[in-house]
Design an enzyme around this catalytic site. Structure first.
Site, mmCIF file in Angstrom:
data_model
loop_
_atom_site.group_PDB
_atom_site.id
_atom_site.type_symbol
_atom_site.label_atom_id
_atom_site.label_comp_id
_atom_site.label_asym_id
_atom_site.label_seq_id
_atom_site.Cartn_x
_atom_site.Cartn_y
_atom_site.Cartn_z
ATOM 1 N N THR A 268 -6.742 -6.906 12.491
ATOM 2 C CA THR A 268 -6.810 -5.988 11.355
ATOM 3 C C THR A 268 -6.084 -6.640 10.194
ATOM 4 O O THR A 268 -4.917 -7.014 10.317
ATOM 5 C CB THR A 268 -6.162 -4.639 11.691
ATOM 6 O OG1 THR A 268 -6.920 -3.998 12.718
ATOM 7 C CG2 THR A 268 -6.144 -3.734 10.464
ATOM 8 N N GLY B 33 2.445 -5.254 9.458
ATOM 9 C CA GLY B 33 2.318 -6.210 8.368
ATOM 10 C C GLY B 33 0.902 -6.761 8.220
ATOM 11 O O GLY B 33 -0.075 -6.152 8.539
ATOM 12 N N CYS C 8 0.830 -1.208 0.000
ATOM 13 C CA CYS C 8 0.000 0.000 0.000
ATOM 14 C C CYS C 8 0.864 1.258 0.000
ATOM 15 O O CYS C 8 1.826 1.377 0.752
ATOM 16 C CB CYS C 8 -0.926 0.004 1.208
ATOM 17 S SG CYS C 8 -2.068 -1.393 1.226
ATOM 18 N N LYS D 148 -15.809 -4.130 10.288
ATOM 19 C CA LYS D 148 -15.318 -2.781 10.015
ATOM 20 C C LYS D 148 -14.469 -2.769 8.753
ATOM 21 O O LYS D 148 -13.637 -3.652 8.550
ATOM 22 C CB LYS D 148 -14.501 -2.262 11.201
ATOM 23 C CG LYS D 148 -15.316 -2.110 12.481
ATOM 24 C CD LYS D 148 -14.461 -1.574 13.622
ATOM 25 C CE LYS D 148 -15.273 -1.452 14.906
ATOM 26 N NZ LYS D 148 -14.459 -0.953 16.039
ATOM 27 N N ARG E 31 -4.703 3.129 24.213
ATOM 28 C CA ARG E 31 -4.031 2.025 23.528
ATOM 29 C C ARG E 31 -2.517 2.117 23.590
ATOM 30 O O ARG E 31 -1.933 3.202 23.614
ATOM 31 C CB ARG E 31 -4.485 1.949 22.065
ATOM 32 C CG ARG E 31 -4.189 3.177 21.244
ATOM 33 C CD ARG E 31 -4.765 3.046 19.852
ATOM 34 N NE ARG E 31 -6.206 2.864 19.879
ATOM 35 C CZ ARG E 31 -6.951 2.581 18.810
ATOM 36 N NH1 ARG E 31 -6.379 2.453 17.635
ATOM 37 N NH2 ARG E 31 -8.242 2.440 18.906
ATOM 38 N N LEU E 32 -1.914 0.940 23.617
ATOM 39 C CA LEU E 32 -0.470 0.782 23.546
ATOM 40 C C LEU E 32 -0.166 -0.160 22.383
ATOM 41 O O LEU E 32 -1.026 -0.939 21.964
ATOM 42 C CB LEU E 32 0.078 0.197 24.850
ATOM 43 C CG LEU E 32 -0.194 0.986 26.132
ATOM 44 C CD1 LEU E 32 0.214 0.165 27.348
ATOM 45 C CD2 LEU E 32 0.548 2.315 26.117
ATOM 46 N N SER F 229 -9.074 -3.732 5.594
ATOM 47 C CA SER F 229 -8.632 -2.528 4.887
ATOM 48 C C SER F 229 -9.079 -2.592 3.428
ATOM 49 O O SER F 229 -8.855 -3.591 2.747
ATOM 50 C CB SER F 229 -7.104 -2.403 4.947
ATOM 51 O OG SER F 229 -6.670 -2.282 6.285
ATOM 52 N N ASP G 56 -35.517 -9.249 -25.608
ATOM 53 C CA ASP G 56 -36.841 -9.796 -25.912
ATOM 54 C C ASP G 56 -37.955 -8.974 -25.264
ATOM 55 O O ASP G 56 -39.008 -8.756 -25.873
ATOM 56 C CB ASP G 56 -36.908 -11.244 -25.424
ATOM 57 C CG ASP G 56 -38.257 -11.880 -25.700
ATOM 58 O OD1 ASP G 56 -38.650 -11.958 -26.880
ATOM 59 O OD2 ASP G 56 -38.923 -12.274 -24.722
#
Length: 649
Positions: free
Chosen positions: A115, A88, A45, A176, A277-278, A139, A619
C-alpha cells in the site's frame, strides 16, 4: 494452556488444519499479515497525521530488516498466505526491494502486496515487479490537484496519476485506488472517481472516515457507505453488486465499465466477523485489531532471545484475546488509539528495551498484552492533538504573502469545516446541493478547468490560496526568478536563451542527466452559442472538429523544435490531447500532456500542442462565426526537472 486447549478443540471439531496460534476463540483464521516497514512518510495526510506531526520512534527501537523477515517466516510457516507491506510510506524504505525478494522465497506465501501513496511509484514499479510484488494499492483522495495538495499538505498529484497509469500498463490486476471520503472535503468527487473505472481497469475503494489520534475525527465528517451508494446510483441506477467473497470491501460495478468500485465500511457496517488480518507495526508491536489498543511487543520478545515456540505462545495469547468485534463508531471516537501513521505503537513507550520493567523483559503473556492505562480516562475526550513537538509537519496552505484577504479566509473556513446539517438527516437530504452536484445524464468531466467551473464559489476561492511557486524567493524583492530551460533557477534572474552579448543562443543541456519529464498545458476556445451547438451536435460542415483538433495537436507537439527556433528536438515517449466541452461558457477546453525521457523539459511541446489544437478548432468553426476567442493558453504543470511546477487551479 489456553493455546493447547484451543488446538485440541480444533482437532476434536474436525476443522481443516490451520495454526491454532493464528486462530482466535471465535474460529477466525488469520491468514493475512500487514507489516509496517517504516513510520516515515513523504506526505502529511490530514486523516492520518496530526497537524503538528508525530514524534518518530528512534531507529534502534524499530524492527530491523532481519527481524521483519524472521517474523514473516514464522507467520507464513503457521499459515499466513498474504503479506501486505505498509508504513508510513513503505517505498521510501531503502531496502524495500530486498524485503520483497526475501519474502518471495517463503514457501506457502501466495501474495505480496504494497500500500503506497504513489509518489515514488513510476520510478520503482519495474524493480518492484521483478522483485516479486503481486498487488498494489494506491492512496488518492482527490482528482483536483489543488484539493489533493490541501489534503496531503504536499505537492505530487501528477506523480500519483502517472503511477496509477504505469501500474495498469505493467499488468498489475487489479490496481486498487483507496479514497478516504470526508464530508465537506471530497465527497463531491464520488462520481468522478466512479467514472475513472469506465476506461481503466481500476478498483476504486471508498473508505469511511475512521477515528485515530490527532485526525480530528467527527461523526459529521463521515459519509456512510449507504449514503455514498445511493448518491452513485442516482447517476448510474444499474450499479450492480458483485459477489467476490472478500472480507473488507463491498464490491460493485457499473455494467460496461472496465473497472469496479468498492466500499470499506469499517464504521457503519463492520466486518469483524470475517476479519482475517493481523498487524505488525514498525516498532514490532502485534496488533490484532486496527481499532483496539491492546498490543504485544514482538520486538522485545525477539531481542530477549526467545525461541520460535516461545514467540508462538505469545502470538497465540494475543490472537486468543481478540474480541468478537470493535467497539462501534461512537465508542471508537472516544478511545485512545495512536495516529494512523503510528498505528500500533503504545502512546507511552520506554525509550529502549533496556528500560522495560523486569516483568516485561521476561515476556510473561499477561504483561505483554498491554493496554494504554489512560484509556478509561480518555473516554471522555481523547481527540486532542499530541503534546510532543511536531516533526516536519508542513503547512497545508502556502501563500505568496502572509496577508490573506478576508474573503479568502472566509472561503477557507467554509472549505474545511462546511457541514450541511440537512444532509445529516439521511436519507431525505443526503444529496449534494444542486450547485455542486452534476446533472443526471451529464458525462463526467475530468478536466480540472471544467471541474473548477462546476464547483461552488467558496471551493474555487480556496484553490486560489494554493501558491505553487512561493516556497523560495529571491533575496532581492525587485528581481524575479529566472529559469534554466524550464528546469531550474540560476543564481541570478536572467534570460537563459541569450549569450553574454545578448544574442539569441540555444541552451547547452549536455551536462544534465536524462530524467523522465512530463508537462501539461491547456487552452480555452470561447466559441459562442451557435458554433458550440453545431460542434456539440456534430453538425459542422467541415466534419468532426474535435477529432481533427486532437490529431493536429499531437502532430504539432512532435514538430515543436521546427516551429520554435531555440527549442531542443526531443524524442517524445507519449503525447495526449483531449478536448472537453463546457456548455455554460459555450467553450471547448484543450488539455495537452507530453512526456519524454531527456535532458530538458517538454513544456513547449505541451504548449504548442494545446495552442495548435485550439487554432485548428478555430479554423474548423470560423465559417459559422468569427467571434471566436482563444484564451488562457497556459502551462498547467511540469515534473521531472530540478523542481516541479503545478499552477493553482
Amino acid at each position: 494452556m489456553e493455546t493447547r486447549s484451543r488446538q485440541e478443540r480444533l482437532k476434536d471439531g474436525g476443522i481443516l488444519p490451520f495454526s491454532a496460534f493464528l486462530t482466535d476463540n471465535f474460529g477466525r483464521r488469520h491468514s493475512y499479515l500487514r507489516i509496517s516497514l517504516t513510520e516515515k512518510c513523504n506526505l502529511r495526510c490530514q486523516y492520518c497525521m496530526p497537524d503538528e506531526g508525530v514524534k518518530l520512534t528512534p531507529r534502534s527501537e524499530l524492527l530491523s530488516t532481519a527481524e521483519v523477515l524472521t517474523l514473516a517466516r514464522l507467520f507464513v510457516r503457521e499459515g499466513v498466505k498474504k503479506i501486505r507491506l505498509t508504513g508510513g510510506e513503505p517505498l521510501i524504505k531503502p531496502d524495500v526491494l530486498d524485503v520483497i525478494k526475501e519474502l518471495r522465497k517463503l514457501e506457502g506465501l501466495e501474495t505480496i502486496a504494497v500500500t503506497t501513496n504513489g509518489m515514488n511509484l513510476v520510478r520503482l514499479l519495474p524493480k518492484l515487479k521483478d522483485a516479486g510484488l503481486d498487488l498494489i494499492n494506491i492512496s488518492l483522495d482527490s482528482l483536483v490537484p489543488a484539493k489533493f495538495e490541501f489534503i496531503v499538505r504536499r505537492k505530487g498529484f501528477h506523480k500519483v496519476m502517472e503511477g496509477i497509469d504505469k501500474a495498469i500498463e505493467m499488468g498489475f490486476n487489479p490496481v486498487k485506488v483507496n479514497c478516504v471520503v470526508m464530508r465537506g472535503l471530497n465527497e463531491d468527487e464520488l462520481l468522478d472517481f466512479v467514472a475513472l473505472t469506465e476506461k481503466k481497469p481500476l478498483e476504486v475503494r471508498f473508505i469511511e472516515y475512521m477515528p485515530f489520534d490527532g485526525n480530528k475525527w467527527n461523526f459529521k465528517k463521515m459519509v456512510s457507505y449507504q449514503e455514498m451508494l445511493d448518491l452513485i446510483r442516482q447517476q448510474w441506477p444499474d450499479l450492480e453488486r458483485l459477489e467476490n467473497g472478500r472480507t473488507t470491501s463491498k464490491a460493485f460495478k457499473v455494467p460496461g465499465f472496465k473497472g469496479q468500485v468498492g466500499f470499506i465500511t469499517s464504521m457503519s457496517e463492520h466486518f469483524c466477523g470475517s476479519c482475517n488480518r493481523l498487524r505488525i507495526t514498525a516498532d514490532g508491536s502485534l496488533k490484532v485489531c486496527l481499532f483496539g489498543n491492546s498490543e504485544v511487543s514482538l520486538r522485545d520478545v525477539l531481542r530477549s532471545g526467545a525461541s520460535d515456540e516461545e514467540l508462538l505462545q505469545i502470538i497465540g495469547a494475543a490472537v486468543g484475546g481478540k474480541k468478537k468485534q470493535h467497539a462501534g463508531m461512537f465508542n471508537l471516537s472516544k478511545m485512545k488509539n495512536r495516529p494512523m501513521i503510528h498505528i500500533g505503537a503504545p502512546p507511552q513507550r520506554p525509550s529502549s528495551p533496556a528500560t522495560l520493567p523486569d516483568s516485561r523483559r521476561a515476556f510473561p503473556m499477561a504483561s505483554l498484552l498491554t493496554t494504554d492505562p489512560s484509556t478509561q480516562a480518555a473516554r471522555g475526550c481523547c481527540s486532542g492533538p499530541l503534546k510532543s513537538v511536531g516533526t516536519r509537519a508542513g503547512s497545508h496552505i502556502q501563500t505568496e504573502h502572509r496577508e490573506v484577504s478576508g474573503h479568502t479566509k472566509t472561503a477557507l473556513t467554509k472549505f474545511t469545516s462546511r457541514v450541511d446539517e440537512q444532509r445529516l438527516r439521511y436519507p431525505q437530504s443526503m444529496c449534494p446541493p444542486a450547485s455542486t452536484s452534476r446533472t443526471l445524464g451529464t458525462p463526467p468531466v475530468f478536466c480540472t478547468q471544467l471541474m473548477n467551473g462546476e464547483r461552488d464559489v467558496n471551493r474555487r476561492s480556496v484553490r486560489l490560496c494554493h501558491d505553487q511557486s512561493s516556497s523560495k524567493k529571491t533575496s532581492d524583492p525587485t528581481q524575479t526568478s529566472g529559469t534554466d530551460d524550464g528546469d531550474g533557477r540560476p543564481d541570478e534572474a536572467r534570460l537563459t536563451h541569450t549569450d553574454a552579448q545578448g544574442r539569441a543562443a540555444m541552451v547547452d543541456v549536455g551536462g544534465k542527466a536524462p530524467t523522465r519529464r512530463t508537462a501539461t498545458a491547456s487552452a480555452t476556445v470561447l466559441l459562442g452559442p451557435t458554433a458550440f451547438r453545431l460542434l456539440r451536435d456534430h453538425q459542422l460542415a467541415k466534419g468532426d472538429a474535435l477529432a481533427v483538433a486532437q490529431l493536429s495537436g499531437i502532430m504539432a507537439a512532435k514538430q515543436t523544435s521546427a516551429l520554435i527556433p531555440l527549442c531542443h528536438p526531443l524524442p517524445l515517449d507519449h503525447t495526449s490531447v483531449t478536448l472537453e466541452l463546457a456548455e455554460p461558457r459555450n467553450a471547448a477546453v484543450v488539455t495537452a500532456t507530453c512526456r519524454c525521457t531527456g535532458r530538458t523539459g517538454v513544456e513547449m511541446e505541451a504548449l504548442t500542442a494545446a495552442s495548435v489544437a485550439a487554432l485548428t478548432l478555430y479554423d474548423m468553426c470560423k465559417a459559422v462565426s468569427h467571434d471566436i476567442i482563444i484564451t488562457d493558453v497556459k502551462l498547467v504543470s511540469k515534473t521531472g526537472g530540478k523542481r516541479d511546477f503545478h499552477r493553482p487551479s
